[in-house]
Design a protein around this motif. Structure first.
Motif, mmCIF file in Angstrom:
data_model
loop_
_atom_site.group_PDB
_atom_site.id
_atom_site.type_symbol
_atom_site.label_atom_id
_atom_site.label_comp_id
_atom_site.label_asym_id
_atom_site.label_seq_id
_atom_site.Cartn_x
_atom_site.Cartn_y
_atom_site.Cartn_z
ATOM 1 N N ALA A 183 -4.328 -0.836 -8.610
ATOM 2 C CA ALA A 183 -5.016 -0.291 -7.445
ATOM 3 C C ALA A 183 -4.199 -0.486 -6.171
ATOM 4 C CB ALA A 183 -6.390 -0.945 -7.298
ATOM 5 N N ILE A 184 -3.644 -1.687 -5.993
ATOM 6 C CA ILE A 184 -2.818 -1.949 -4.814
ATOM 7 C C ILE A 184 -1.568 -1.079 -4.851
ATOM 8 C CG2 ILE A 184 -1.615 -3.703 -3.473
ATOM 9 C CD1 ILE A 184 -4.685 -4.027 -3.655
ATOM 10 N N GLY A 185 -0.997 -0.907 -6.067
ATOM 11 C CA GLY A 185 0.176 -0.051 -6.207
ATOM 12 C C GLY A 185 -0.103 1.381 -5.784
ATOM 13 N N ARG A 186 -1.298 1.878 -6.128
ATOM 14 C CA ARG A 186 -1.658 3.241 -5.716
ATOM 15 C C ARG A 186 -1.814 3.343 -4.203
ATOM 16 N NH1 ARG A 186 -4.704 2.910 -10.560
ATOM 17 N NH2 ARG A 186 -6.578 2.212 -9.440
ATOM 18 N N LEU A 187 -2.364 2.328 -3.584
ATOM 19 C CA LEU A 187 -2.515 2.333 -2.129
ATOM 20 C C LEU A 187 -1.149 2.354 -1.438
ATOM 21 C CD1 LEU A 187 -5.402 -0.274 -1.704
ATOM 22 C CD2 LEU A 187 -5.543 2.180 -1.228
ATOM 23 N N ILE A 188 -0.199 1.602 -1.992
ATOM 24 C CA ILE A 188 1.147 1.584 -1.411
ATOM 25 C C ILE A 188 1.834 2.930 -1.612
ATOM 26 C CG2 ILE A 188 3.445 0.518 -1.570
ATOM 27 C CD1 ILE A 188 2.002 -2.107 -2.353
ATOM 28 N N ALA A 189 1.722 3.476 -2.836
ATOM 29 C CA ALA A 189 2.370 4.760 -3.128
ATOM 30 C C ALA A 189 1.815 5.875 -2.256
ATOM 31 C CB ALA A 189 2.186 5.109 -4.603
ATOM 32 N N GLY B 169 5.438 -3.638 5.438
ATOM 33 C CA GLY B 169 5.244 -4.680 6.429
ATOM 34 C C GLY B 169 3.796 -5.065 6.654
ATOM 35 N N GLU B 170 2.862 -4.313 6.063
ATOM 36 C CA GLU B 170 1.447 -4.615 6.276
ATOM 37 C C GLU B 170 1.053 -5.889 5.524
ATOM 38 O OE1 GLU B 170 -2.901 -2.369 5.909
ATOM 39 O OE2 GLU B 170 -1.027 -1.224 5.955
ATOM 40 N N ARG B 171 0.262 -6.727 6.189
ATOM 41 C CA ARG B 171 -0.160 -8.001 5.597
ATOM 42 C C ARG B 171 -1.339 -7.763 4.657
ATOM 43 N NH1 ARG B 171 -3.413 -12.530 6.219
ATOM 44 N NH2 ARG B 171 -2.336 -14.543 6.166
ATOM 45 N N ILE C 78 5.519 -5.912 -3.198
ATOM 46 C CA ILE C 78 5.062 -6.845 -2.180
ATOM 47 C C ILE C 78 5.984 -8.056 -2.169
ATOM 48 C CG2 ILE C 78 2.664 -6.085 -2.466
ATOM 49 C CD1 ILE C 78 2.096 -8.745 -3.877
ATOM 50 N N GLU C 79 5.894 -8.855 -1.108
ATOM 51 C CA GLU C 79 6.700 -10.063 -1.028
ATOM 52 C C GLU C 79 5.926 -11.144 -0.294
ATOM 53 O OE1 GLU C 79 10.213 -9.468 1.287
ATOM 54 O OE2 GLU C 79 9.212 -8.144 2.715
ATOM 55 N N THR D 171 1.331 -12.691 2.514
ATOM 56 C CA THR D 171 1.948 -11.754 1.583
ATOM 57 C C THR D 171 1.908 -10.361 2.194
ATOM 58 O OG1 THR D 171 1.240 -13.083 -0.305
ATOM 59 C CG2 THR D 171 1.865 -10.817 -0.751
ATOM 60 N N PHE D 172 3.035 -9.629 2.086
ATOM 61 C CA PHE D 172 3.181 -8.367 2.789
ATOM 62 C C PHE D 172 3.689 -7.276 1.854
ATOM 63 C CE2 PHE D 172 3.536 -11.783 5.782
ATOM 64 C CZ PHE D 172 2.926 -11.336 6.950
ATOM 65 N N VAL D 173 3.378 -6.016 2.209
ATOM 66 C CA VAL D 173 3.995 -4.880 1.535
ATOM 67 C C VAL D 173 5.481 -4.914 1.862
ATOM 68 C CG1 VAL D 173 4.070 -2.371 1.339
ATOM 69 C CG2 VAL D 173 1.876 -3.532 1.699
ATOM 70 N N ARG D 174 6.300 -4.804 0.836
ATOM 71 C CA ARG D 174 7.747 -4.949 1.023
ATOM 72 C C ARG D 174 8.307 -3.798 1.852
ATOM 73 N NH1 ARG D 174 11.869 -7.818 -1.403
ATOM 74 N NH2 ARG D 174 10.461 -8.721 -2.939
ATOM 75 N N GLN D 175 9.270 -4.134 2.709
ATOM 76 C CA GLN D 175 9.973 -3.123 3.491
ATOM 77 C C GLN D 175 10.868 -2.289 2.569
ATOM 78 O OE1 GLN D 175 9.434 -2.565 6.641
ATOM 79 N NE2 GLN D 175 8.417 -4.420 7.372
#
Length: 463
Positions: free
Chosen positions: A19-25, A32-34, A65-66, A73-77
């Protein structure tokens, strides 16, 4: 927080990670979002913090993420901008994972030992003049004898991609069209973009380039063709002699293609189970055949042989003399030693058999699970999946890393979203699979079919 809650359908590590992967895609979570803390999201979902931690580990292992310690924890740049476009999309953030099947590199344990070869090489440089022949005589004789067709000229360069790059620079001009396999090797696509060349994608099946697709592409008057005759990356397909002859005949029958040059990347020949094959057997006057030894003898050797007609090879050699000059003759001596030493030859033969056994073992296991899998040659195979991103994240939650399939498609990455008819895939480096074949097959089969509610990940099974 509500965005997360609305998107998550299955409260398992794989379901949460997907689910998080779909939100990022989709861009709904920006670089950079926390992200919420583990405890915050666990409380909101009514699951244990360990469940969220496993999901975060899965997302981190595929580079989405990183963690920045106490900062959160943040979405990776984005990947480093100095990388070419497709290399950026493929870049691996190789955190520790249980099984890494994403790298496309040989199993280090199956490479021949370099120590004995190094000890047999003279400690002194043996190049008395800058005008010496670029290839040492004993290696040249060995390569000429083993070439898949009678060849006029052979030189040695710094790896397969160096050979492909120099070949393209020698035979094409800005704006020319070049036939490429799709799926194919992503750096080829980046290289064509850098040179201002237009890609003409052709389909690939288990025997190589599909003749009907090739015939259609030839009507666009390409200047060159880049193909992989054996152990194709990413599919693992190897071209049959019959297919090679068919393609050569198609090239020969159309006058508008009379000067089209064939550039072949035989990157895994020494570990391939397929017979040596080249269109040069029918078109020797316009075939440049590249034989690399990175997959068989070690990626860091950075050495490949490039052979073809003198009229095409000599300009490449002359241009190199104004740059690197030649590939180190000490490296050439090491390669010659590895190609002729009995222990090294036996090691390569063992590697070939083991790679074949791993490919067969995984294919048989997948077929038994109802997956329409085709056994690959060499170290990679191409697995169809219901959804690329979901499959990658689900496998990561199981402790398995694979490569996304989209960078291997020859159309522009931005255009792929407008081609819903394309089957999603992932590339699996089967050559790195040394154990747990049945469990890995189960995970791959589950990922291929899409997430199933209630199915536990391998992370749970192996705990």
């Amino acid at each position: 927080m509500q965005t997360f809650l609305d998107e998550i359908e299955h409260k398992t590590p794989a379901g949460i990670a997907a689910a998080i992967g779909r939100l990022i895609a989709a861009g709904r979570l920006a670089p950079g979002e926390r992200l919420p803390t583990v405890r915050e999201l666990a409380a909101a979902l009514g699951v244990s913090p360990a469940t969220i931690s496993h999901a975060w580990q899965a997302l981190g292992s595929v580079g989405l993420i990183e963690s920045k310690g106490r900062s959160g924890t943040f979405v990776r740049q984005q990947a480093p901008h100095w990388l070419p476009a497709r290399s950026q999309s493929m870049v691996g953030h190789h955190q520790q994972t249980r099984i890494d099947l994403s790298r496309g590199t040989p199993d280090p344990a199956l490479l021949p030992a370099l120590g004995p070869a190094l000890s047999r090489v003279s400690e002194r440089a043996v190049t008395p003049t800058y005008q010496d022949l670029p290839v040492i005589p004993e290696l040249l004789a060995l390569l000429t004898k083993s070439w898949p067709y009678p060849v006029e000229s052979i030189t040695v360069v710094d790896g397969a991609l160096d050979a492909i790059s120099r070949s393209l620079e020698a035979v094409t001009r800005f704006g020319d069209r070049v036939i490429v396999e799709s799926p194919g090797f992503p750096p080829f696509f980046d290289l064509l973009d850098q040179l201002g060349l237009e890609r003409i994608p052709v389909d690939v099946d288990e025997n190589g380039i599909v003749p009907a697709s090739f015939k259609a592409a030839l009507t666009l008057s390409p200047t060159a063709v880049i193909l992989q005759p054996r152990a194709h990356n990413p599919t693992g397909a190897s071209m049959t002699p019959q297919r090679a002859e068919h393609l050569a005949r198609l090239l020969s029958t159309n006058k508008r293609n009379a000067k089209t040059v064939v550039i072949e990347d035989d990157h895994s020949g020494e570990i391939s189970i397929a017979p040596d094959v080249s269109l040069g057997a029918w078109l020797p006057e316009r075939t440049l055949h590249v034989r690399s030894f990175s997959k068989s003898h070690g990626p860091d050797l950075r050495i490949a042989a490039l052979g073809g007609p003198t009229a095409l090879v000599d300009p490449i050699v002359a241009r190199r003399m104004l740059g690197p000059g030649w590939t180190s003759r000490m490296l050439q001596t090491i390669l010659y030693d590895l190609l002729t030493n009995t222990d090294s030859i036996e090691r390569i033969n063992d590697a070939r058999r083991l790679y074949f056994a791993r490919q067969k073992g995984l294919t048989d296991a997948l077929v038994a699970l109802g997956i329409d899998a085709v056994q690959g040659d060499g170290i990679n195979t191409w697995l169809p999946v219901a959804d690329e991103r979901d499959a990658i994240v689900q496998l990561a939650a199981s402790g398995i890393r694979v490569s996304a399939g989209s960078p291997f498609i020859a159309t522009d990455l931005a255009q792929q979203g407008h081609q819903p008819q394309l089957q999603a895939h992932v590339r699996v480096t089967v050559g790195a699979l040394t154990e747990d074949i049945e469990l890995v097959a189960q995970a791959l089969a589950s990922a291929a079919m899409g997430p199933v509610p209630g199915v536990h990940t391998l992370e749970t099974r192996w705990a």
